[in-house]
Design a protein around this motif. Structure first.
Motif, PDB file in Angstrom:
ATOM      1  N   THR A 117       0.379  -1.471   0.071  1.00  0.00           N
ATOM      2  CA  THR A 117       0.077  -0.123  -0.063  1.00  0.00           C
ATOM      3  C   THR A 117       0.999   1.018  -0.106  1.00  0.00           C
ATOM      4  N   TYR A 118       0.498   2.048  -0.096  1.00  0.00           N
ATOM      5  CA  TYR A 118       1.136   3.619  -0.920  1.00  0.00           C
ATOM      6  C   TYR A 118       1.132   4.074   0.758  1.00  0.00           C
ATOM      7  N   ALA A 119       2.283   4.776   1.411  1.00  0.00           N
ATOM      8  CA  ALA A 119       2.843   5.691   2.441  1.00  0.00           C
ATOM      9  C   ALA A 119       2.022   6.699   2.211  1.00  0.00           C
ATOM     10  N   GLY A 120       0.924   7.450   3.011  1.00  0.00           N
ATOM     11  CA  GLY A 120       0.198   8.159   3.927  1.00  0.00           C
ATOM     12  C   GLY A 120       1.403   8.834   5.051  1.00  0.00           C
ATOM     13  N   LEU A 121       0.007   9.057   5.744  1.00  0.00           N
ATOM     14  CA  LEU A 121      -0.005  10.669   7.090  1.00  0.00           C
ATOM     15  C   LEU A 121       0.636   9.693   7.745  1.00  0.00           C
ATOM     16  N   LYS A 122       0.362   8.383   8.096  1.00  0.00           N
ATOM     17  CA  LYS A 122       0.775   7.350   9.180  1.00  0.00           C
ATOM     18  C   LYS A 122       1.067   6.232   9.673  1.00  0.00           C
ATOM     19  N   SER A 123       1.296   6.518   8.311  1.00  0.00           N
ATOM     20  CA  SER A 123       2.562   5.478   7.825  1.00  0.00           C
ATOM     21  C   SER A 123       3.726   4.722   6.213  1.00  0.00           C
ATOM     22  N   PHE A 124       4.315   4.560   6.460  1.00  0.00           N
ATOM     23  CA  PHE A 124       5.013   4.818   5.253  1.00  0.00           C
ATOM     24  C   PHE A 124       4.669   3.613   4.460  1.00  0.00           C
ATOM     25  N   GLY A 125       3.746   3.073   4.538  1.00  0.00           N
ATOM     26  CA  GLY A 125       3.516   1.593   3.569  1.00  0.00           C
ATOM     27  C   GLY A 125       3.086   0.919   4.089  1.00  0.00           C
ATOM     28  N   GLU A 126       2.572  -0.427   3.928  1.00  0.00           N
ATOM     29  CA  GLU A 126       2.225  -1.691   3.978  1.00  0.00           C
ATOM     30  C   GLU A 126       2.515  -2.978   3.649  1.00  0.00           C
ATOM     31  N   ARG A 127       2.875  -4.039   3.225  1.00  0.00           N
ATOM     32  CA  ARG A 127       3.117  -5.511   2.918  1.00  0.00           C
ATOM     33  C   ARG A 127       1.719  -6.470   2.659  1.00  0.00           C
ATOM     34  N   VAL A 128       0.953  -6.598   2.175  1.00  0.00           N
ATOM     35  CA  VAL A 128      -0.408  -7.533   2.818  1.00  0.00           C
ATOM     36  C   VAL A 128      -0.183  -8.955   1.956  1.00  0.00           C
ATOM     37  N   THR A 129      -0.360 -10.000   2.387  1.00  0.00           N
ATOM     38  CA  THR A 129      -0.352 -11.245   1.803  1.00  0.00           C
ATOM     39  C   THR A 129      -1.141 -11.961   2.335  1.00  0.00           C
ATOM     40  N   ILE A 130      -1.673 -12.033   2.037  1.00  0.00           N
ATOM     41  CA  ILE A 130      -2.699 -13.318   1.603  1.00  0.00           C
ATOM     42  C   ILE A 130      -3.033 -14.542   1.192  1.00  0.00           C
ATOM     43  N   VAL A 131      -2.934 -15.715   1.858  1.00  0.00           N
ATOM     44  CA  VAL A 131      -2.541 -17.346   1.087  1.00  0.00           C
ATOM     45  C   VAL A 131      -3.829 -17.930   2.107  1.00  0.00           C
ATOM     46  N   VAL A 132      -4.508 -18.461   0.587  1.00  0.00           N
ATOM     47  CA  VAL A 132      -5.100 -19.558   0.339  1.00  0.00           C
ATOM     48  C   VAL A 132      -5.124 -20.805   0.169  1.00  0.00           C
ATOM     49  N   ARG A 133      -5.419 -21.986   1.277  1.00  0.00           N
ATOM     50  CA  ARG A 133      -4.847 -23.236   1.502  1.00  0.00           C
ATOM     51  C   ARG A 133      -6.403 -23.725   1.183  1.00  0.00           C
ATOM     52  N   SER A 147       4.664  -3.275   8.546  1.00  0.00           N
ATOM     53  CA  SER A 147       4.691  -2.368   8.098  1.00  0.00           C
ATOM     54  C   SER A 147       6.112  -2.568   7.200  1.00  0.00           C
ATOM     55  N   LEU A 148       6.238  -1.840   5.853  1.00  0.00           N
ATOM     56  CA  LEU A 148       7.639  -1.685   5.261  1.00  0.00           C
ATOM     57  C   LEU A 148       8.417  -1.434   5.692  1.00  0.00           C
ATOM     58  N   ILE A 149       8.765  -0.988   6.518  1.00  0.00           N
ATOM     59  CA  ILE A 149      10.057  -0.919   7.370  1.00  0.00           C
ATOM     60  C   ILE A 149       9.416  -1.687   8.844  1.00  0.00           C
ATOM     61  N   ALA A 150      11.175  -2.004   8.662  1.00  0.00           N
ATOM     62  CA  ALA A 150      11.113  -3.827   9.086  1.00  0.00           C
ATOM     63  C   ALA A 150      10.587  -2.769  11.217  1.00  0.00           C
TER      64      ALA A 150
END
Length: 174
Positions: A117-133, A147-150
């Motif tokens: 996701t894009y960075a905004g005022l509250k964060s520098f962006g996030e990495r979202v993962t969806i795994v379907v089993r 969060s993208l920043i570790a």
């Protein structure tokens, strides 16, 4: 935390507390050249140096491991839901559900979707993962957002919001 990092942190806290206390004393007193001020600042320096040693020792020995462990996964949010469909239908619904977020760099494989996701005022962006089993007659969908920043300590609920929006959209599509 290994011994080298503990020693570095200990030395850093000593130097910081000592130099800061001396500087503050000189600023408050305003007596830059007098011998009396140097003696008083030396005593002030020693007091803060000893308190810095004490604080660092307490922090490193008692609280550092628990404190660092508690910070490690504060911003990572995960949730799993079950959907009564086959794998292909579940993947299609998941791809459709993530479109409500402002995303980029989306990768879709046979049973996984990853995007940022894009960075905004509250964060520098996030990495979202969806795994379907695929399980018997249904799919287990695991959604995680981090969060993208570790070393992010506070995400202002952004990761939880991402997961909640995707879950809500999946439930609406179901």
């Amino acid at each position: 935390m290994d011994t080298v990092n503990r020693k570095k942190m200990l030395v850093f806290s000593f130097v910081t507390s000592a130099s800061l206390s001396t500087f503050i004393y000189f600023v408050i007193k305003g007596e830059y050249g007098e011998v009396k001020a140097l003696i008083e600042s030396g005593i002030f320096f020693i007091c803060f140096f000893v308190s810095g040693i004490l604080f660092s020792w307490i922090f490193l020995n008692k609280y550092s491991q628990n404190f660092l462990e508690s910070l490690k996964n504060k911003t990572n949010v995960q949730q799993e839901i079950l959907i009564n469909n086959d794998l292909e239908t579940c993947m299609r619904k998941c791809v459709e559900s993530v479109k409500i977020l402002q995303l980029y760099d989306m990768h879709v494989s046979a049973n996984e979707i990853t995007f940022k996701t894009y960075a905004g005022l509250k964060s520098f962006g996030e990495r979202v993962t969806i795994v379907v089993r695929e399980e018997v007659g249904q799919c287990n969908v695991a959604i995680s957002s981090k969060s993208l920043i570790a070393r992010t300590l506070i995400d202002y609920g952004k990761n939880k919001k991402n997961v909640d929006l995707i879950v809500k959209k999946l439930m609406d599509l179901h």
